[in-house]
Write a protein that holds these residues in place. Sequence first.
Motif: not given
Length: 65
Positions: A20, A39-42, A25-26, A48-49, A45-46, A23
Amino acid sequence: MNEKFTKFYEASKALITYVDKEDVFDRSSDMGCGGLDTYRSDAFYELIVNAKKALVDMESEMENG
């Protein structure tokens, strides 16, 4: 809490915090000028959240324990 669980918790927290804060990225795409846009894919990101939420829930339970 047993030692194996504690090690797993601490390692998971360190990994999630690193991903987190640093930063990680995948995905990346060609910007068309020789550069890359990372960037992070959706989905990433989910993950990680959800992992951060699970850690907060775990810490809350450990405190109330």
